[in-house]
Write a protein that holds these residues in place. Structure first.
Motif, short mmCIF file in Angstrom:
data_model
loop_
_atom_site.label_atom_id
_atom_site.label_comp_id
_atom_site.label_asym_id
_atom_site.label_seq_id
_atom_site.Cartn_x
_atom_site.Cartn_y
_atom_site.Cartn_z
N LEU A 53 0.81 -1.22 0.00
CA LEU A 53 0.00 0.00 0.00
C LEU A 53 0.85 1.27 0.00
O LEU A 53 0.32 2.37 -0.16
CB LEU A 53 -0.93 0.03 1.22
N ILE A 54 2.15 1.12 0.18
CA ILE A 54 3.04 2.28 0.22
C ILE A 54 3.21 2.85 -1.18
O ILE A 54 3.46 2.11 -2.14
CB ILE A 54 4.41 1.89 0.81
N ARG A 55 3.08 4.15 -1.31
CA ARG A 55 3.21 4.77 -2.63
C ARG A 55 3.94 6.11 -2.54
O ARG A 55 3.93 6.78 -1.49
CB ARG A 55 1.85 4.98 -3.29
N SER A 56 4.58 6.49 -3.63
CA SER A 56 5.20 7.81 -3.72
C SER A 56 4.11 8.86 -3.86
O SER A 56 3.11 8.63 -4.55
CB SER A 56 6.14 7.87 -4.92
N VAL A 57 4.32 10.00 -3.20
CA VAL A 57 3.31 11.06 -3.27
C VAL A 57 3.98 12.42 -3.41
O VAL A 57 5.14 12.61 -3.05
CB VAL A 57 2.41 11.09 -2.01
N GLU A 58 3.21 13.37 -3.92
CA GLU A 58 3.53 14.78 -3.85
C GLU A 58 2.44 15.45 -3.05
O GLU A 58 1.25 15.17 -3.26
CB GLU A 58 3.63 15.38 -5.25
N LEU A 70 -2.55 17.24 5.22
CA LEU A 70 -2.00 17.31 3.87
C LEU A 70 -1.64 15.92 3.33
O LEU A 70 -1.93 15.62 2.17
CB LEU A 70 -0.78 18.24 3.87
N PRO A 71 -1.04 15.03 4.16
CA PRO A 71 -0.82 13.66 3.67
C PRO A 71 -2.12 12.95 3.33
O PRO A 71 -2.19 12.20 2.35
CB PRO A 71 -0.09 12.98 4.84
N GLY A 72 -3.16 13.15 4.15
CA GLY A 72 -4.45 12.55 3.85
C GLY A 72 -5.01 13.04 2.53
O GLY A 72 -5.56 12.27 1.74
N ALA A 73 -4.86 14.35 2.29
CA ALA A 73 -5.32 14.92 1.03
C ALA A 73 -4.54 14.34 -0.15
O ALA A 73 -5.09 14.12 -1.23
CB ALA A 73 -5.20 16.44 1.07
#
Length: 217
Positions: A53-58, A70-73
């Motif tokens: 479930l781990i993914r790269s995000v911006e 902000l991480p939830g968004a």
């Protein structure tokens, strides 16, 4: 006693590291973990995240509402449906920000410190309850209830690295503090000072970030 380890614009007026304040939802129950010598994905797994479930995000430019972090968004998580862990690495240290305090566990800091590593965890709730733990090579070295922390008495017995982090964190300028009393956000500043995270959100945005949802208990 000021907050000597934090440059201008890296703290809110209340003394919370600004980048954490920018990540957090309104009235957060949140946690900051820091660990030296571990990659972000492995740190997330050590805290119980499902690897698939781990993914790269911006991080998005803003939060959709006051109850979203902000991480939830970034993951499109509806407030109250799941916690989100955000991880990145700055120098030798990896941080994991838990936007809902879901990784509150006596063993979390020890798990991050396995194989000779150093780790620390700062917990802060909407009620002002705060704690700080510090572990080396799976051994819990310090477990601090911030409400009972007396720097003049407790600092001399701390390991040098931890003592220096508390000194850098200092005490925020709260009018209602009694002489010798610390503010309840000192643990968050100490974790950041320990790991060299005296940063702004703009600095964090330049770091490769991973995020993962974690079911709420």
């Amino acid at each position: 006693m000021p907050t000597p380890g934090f440059p201008p614009d890296t703290l809110t007026s209340e003394g919370l590291p600004a980048w954490i304040d920018d990540l957090a939802c309104g009235d957060p129950n949140h946690i900051l973990h820091v660990a030296r010598g571990i990659e972000p994905a492995k740190a997330l797994e050590a805290l119980g995240a499902e690897p698939e479930l781990i993914r790269s995000v911006e991080l998005p430019d803003s939060k959709p509402d006051e109850w979203s972090s902000l991480p939830g968004a970034a993951l499109g998580v509806e407030p109250g449906t799941s916690a989100v862990l955000l991880a990145g690495r700055v120098g030798e240290w990896t941080f994991v920000y838990d936007d809902a305090g879901e990784t509150y566990d006596d063993e979390a800091t020890s798990a991050l410190s396995r194989d000779g590593r150093t780790a620390a965890t700062s917990v802060y709730t909407i009620n002002g309850d705060a704690s700080f733990t510090y572990a080396v090579d799976s051994r819990l070295v310090a477990s601090i209830d911030v409400e009972n922390l007396l720097l003049e008495e407790d600092l001399p017995g701390m390991p040098a690295e931890l003592r220096a982090a508390f000194e850098a964190a200092g005490i925020a300028d709260w009018e209602d503090l009694e002489p010798g009393e610390v503010d309840s956000l000192i643990g968050m500043r100490t974790a950041c000072a320990l790991a060299g995270l005296t940063l702004t959100l703009s600095d964090i945005r330049r770091v490769p970030l991973l995020a993962v949802p974690v079911p709420l208990d």
